[in-house]
Write a protein that holds these residues in place. Sequence first.
Motif, mmCIF file in Angstrom:
data_model
loop_
_atom_site.group_PDB
_atom_site.id
_atom_site.type_symbol
_atom_site.label_atom_id
_atom_site.label_comp_id
_atom_site.label_asym_id
_atom_site.label_seq_id
_atom_site.Cartn_x
_atom_site.Cartn_y
_atom_site.Cartn_z
ATOM 1 N N LYS A 130 41.510 42.736 40.237
ATOM 2 C CA LYS A 130 41.592 44.069 40.826
ATOM 3 C C LYS A 130 40.468 44.942 40.281
ATOM 4 N N ALA A 131 40.151 46.008 40.999
ATOM 5 C CA ALA A 131 39.106 46.926 40.540
ATOM 6 C C ALA A 131 39.466 47.467 39.159
ATOM 7 N N VAL A 132 40.701 47.893 38.990
ATOM 8 C CA VAL A 132 41.231 48.301 37.687
ATOM 9 C C VAL A 132 42.333 47.312 37.345
ATOM 10 N N ASP A 133 42.078 46.469 36.354
ATOM 11 C CA ASP A 133 42.939 45.317 36.096
ATOM 12 C C ASP A 133 43.407 45.342 34.640
ATOM 13 N N GLU A 134 44.697 45.598 34.424
ATOM 14 C CA GLU A 134 45.210 45.709 33.055
ATOM 15 C C GLU A 134 45.146 44.382 32.307
ATOM 16 N N ARG A 135 45.141 43.266 33.019
ATOM 17 C CA ARG A 135 45.033 41.964 32.359
ATOM 18 C C ARG A 135 43.704 41.853 31.625
ATOM 19 N N ILE A 136 42.640 42.323 32.293
ATOM 20 C CA ILE A 136 41.299 42.247 31.703
ATOM 21 C C ILE A 136 41.195 43.194 30.514
ATOM 22 N N SER A 137 41.723 44.397 30.670
ATOM 23 C CA SER A 137 41.707 45.358 29.559
ATOM 24 C C SER A 137 42.433 44.787 28.349
ATOM 25 N N TYR A 138 43.586 44.151 28.590
ATOM 26 C CA TYR A 138 44.362 43.585 27.494
ATOM 27 C C TYR A 138 43.579 42.503 26.754
ATOM 28 N N LEU A 139 42.981 41.572 27.489
ATOM 29 C CA LEU A 139 42.247 40.467 26.853
ATOM 30 C C LEU A 139 41.019 40.968 26.108
ATOM 31 N N ASP A 141 40.782 43.984 24.751
ATOM 32 C CA ASP A 141 41.313 44.663 23.561
ATOM 33 C C ASP A 141 41.676 43.656 22.467
ATOM 34 N N GLN A 142 42.149 42.483 22.890
ATOM 35 C CA GLN A 142 42.546 41.440 21.942
ATOM 36 C C GLN A 142 41.366 40.579 21.492
ATOM 37 N N ASN A 143 40.185 40.823 22.086
ATOM 38 C CA ASN A 143 38.997 40.011 21.790
ATOM 39 C C ASN A 143 39.300 38.522 21.998
ATOM 40 N N PHE A 144 39.987 38.233 23.106
ATOM 41 C CA PHE A 144 40.424 36.866 23.393
ATOM 42 C C PHE A 144 39.515 36.247 24.459
ATOM 43 N N PRO A 145 39.104 34.995 24.295
ATOM 44 C CA PRO A 145 38.185 34.363 25.249
ATOM 45 C C PRO A 145 38.790 34.252 26.658
ATOM 46 N N PHE A 146 38.049 34.678 27.660
ATOM 47 C CA PHE A 146 38.505 34.535 29.036
ATOM 48 C C PHE A 146 37.309 34.565 29.978
ATOM 49 N N VAL A 147 37.543 34.097 31.201
ATOM 50 C CA VAL A 147 36.545 34.181 32.263
ATOM 51 C C VAL A 147 37.282 34.535 33.549
ATOM 52 N N LEU A 148 36.644 35.318 34.401
ATOM 53 C CA LEU A 148 37.228 35.722 35.677
ATOM 54 C C LEU A 148 36.672 34.869 36.807
ATOM 55 N N TYR A 149 37.561 34.533 37.751
ATOM 56 C CA TYR A 149 37.065 34.109 39.056
ATOM 57 C C TYR A 149 37.176 35.357 39.926
ATOM 58 N N GLY A 150 36.097 36.109 39.968
ATOM 59 C CA GLY A 150 36.091 37.404 40.634
ATOM 60 C C GLY A 150 35.389 38.421 39.759
ATOM 61 N N ARG A 151 35.395 39.671 40.207
ATOM 62 C CA ARG A 151 34.773 40.748 39.446
ATOM 63 C C ARG A 151 35.735 41.935 39.349
ATOM 64 N N THR A 152 35.330 42.926 38.570
ATOM 65 C CA THR A 152 36.163 44.097 38.333
ATOM 66 C C THR A 152 35.251 45.272 38.002
ATOM 67 N N GLU A 153 35.810 46.475 37.960
ATOM 68 C CA GLU A 153 35.033 47.656 37.584
ATOM 69 C C GLU A 153 35.054 47.905 36.082
ATOM 70 N N GLU A 154 35.705 47.039 35.307
ATOM 71 C CA GLU A 154 35.744 47.172 33.856
ATOM 72 C C GLU A 154 34.313 47.196 33.305
ATOM 73 N N PRO A 155 33.927 48.273 32.576
ATOM 74 C CA PRO A 155 32.534 48.398 32.111
ATOM 75 C C PRO A 155 32.192 47.539 30.898
ATOM 76 N N ARG A 156 33.198 47.124 30.120
ATOM 77 C CA ARG A 156 32.895 46.322 28.936
ATOM 78 C C ARG A 156 32.436 44.924 29.351
ATOM 79 N N PRO A 157 31.481 44.335 28.626
ATOM 80 C CA PRO A 157 30.954 43.013 29.009
ATOM 81 C C PRO A 157 32.053 41.949 29.047
ATOM 82 N N HIS A 158 32.050 41.147 30.093
ATOM 83 C CA HIS A 158 32.984 40.034 30.206
ATOM 84 C C HIS A 158 32.384 38.982 31.128
ATOM 85 N N ALA A 159 32.811 37.738 30.944
ATOM 86 C CA ALA A 159 32.256 36.626 31.721
ATOM 87 C C ALA A 159 32.966 36.518 33.069
ATOM 88 N N PHE A 160 32.207 36.152 34.098
ATOM 89 C CA PHE A 160 32.818 35.943 35.410
ATOM 90 C C PHE A 160 31.966 35.017 36.270
#
Length: 344
Positions: A130-139, A141-160
Motif C-alpha cells: 500500500k502507499a502507506v503500509d504499516e507492515r513496512i513501517s514496522y519492519l 522500525d525493527q531493523n528486520f531484513p525484508f524485501v517488497l514485491y511492489g513499492r510504497t511511499e515510505e521514504p526510508r530506504p528499503h529493498a524492492f
Amino acid sequence: MTVDLRQLAKLLELSPTTISRALAGYSDVSSKTRRRVQDAAKKHNYHPNPVAQRLQKGKTETIGIALSASQNYFKGTFFLDLLAGISVSLSKVGYDLNISIAPNSEHEIDSLRRMVQGKRVDGIILTLTKAVDERISYLLDQNFPFVLYGRTEEPRPHAFLDMDGELAFREACTFLIELGHKRIALINGEPEYMFPAFCSEGYRNGLKSGNLPFDPELVREWRHGDAQLSSFQQTVELMQLSEPPTAIVFQTEAAAGILQALLQLQLQVGKDIALIGYDDLEIAKTNIPPLTTMHPPARNAGEQLVEILMQIIDGRAAEDLQEVWKAKMVMRQSTGRISCNDST
C-alpha cells in the motif's frame, strides 16, 4: 555403523563443539581437521541435527511471507508462479519457506510480529503493498531484513522489486489508440494499493500521449475481496453510458467479471470491444477469444526476490537493491481491429 555426535567426537578424540563447527564450515577449525571430520562423518553415516546447526549459527534458515486470506492470493496463477520462483530459489540456498495466513489484512501485522519477535524467520517477503503500509513501517522500525514485491511511499530506504505498472498501462493505451480507439475505459484495483496507482498514472499518460481527454466516467474500481462481482457491475455500468467505451484495460484478476458482463450484454470481445489485461492469468489464455495481456515474469521475479533478500540478510544496503522490471505485451485476439466512431 551409525554414530551420534558424542560417539563421533570420541572416535576422533575431539570435542563435540569442534565436530559441530567443523561440519558447519567455521573458519576457526583448520582445513585438515575439517576434512578429517567430514570423512569420518561420511564413513559412520553421521548427519548433524539441522535445528542444532541453526541455533549455533543464530539463524532459522527460513524466510517468511505474511498473507491475508481475504485477498484470495491463491485464486489466480500469478501468485502461484511467484511462489514457485521463491521456492525454487530458496531450495538453492538451503532455506525453508514459512507462509503465515491471517484472516484479514488487519491481522497481517500480527503475523509479522509473531515472526519477528519469535525469531521464526531470518527475513520476510511482502506483497500487495500500500502507499502507506504499516507492515513496512514496522519492519523498518525493527531493523528486520525484508524485501517488497511492489513499492510504497515510505521514504526510508528499503529493498524492492516491482513491475512497471505505469509503463504497462501507458503502452496498452497507446496501442489501443493506434488501433483507432477514442473511448478507453480503465477498471482498476483499490486505490490504497500502490500498483493500481501506477496503473492509473500510466492510463492517464497513455491518453495524454494520444491527445485524448481524460473522462472520469471511464474509470472504475474493483475490490480484491470480490473481484468478479465488482468488475461485473462496473463493466455493465460502463457499457450503459451514453458513450460507452470501445476498449477496456484492466488487471486480469477482474477478467472473469468483465467477460461475464460482456457475454450478458451480447458484446463480442475482439469485435464489439477490445480488451487488454495485466498479469496474464490462465483465464487470459483459455478464454475464447484469448486475451491480449501485459505479461510480468512472475517466476523469475520470485527467484529474484530471494536473491535480493539474501543480500539484505548479508548486510548489503537496501538502497542498492531496488529494481523495476518491464512487463511484455502478449498479443492475442481480444484486440482485433474493431469499428470505432471516427476511427482512422
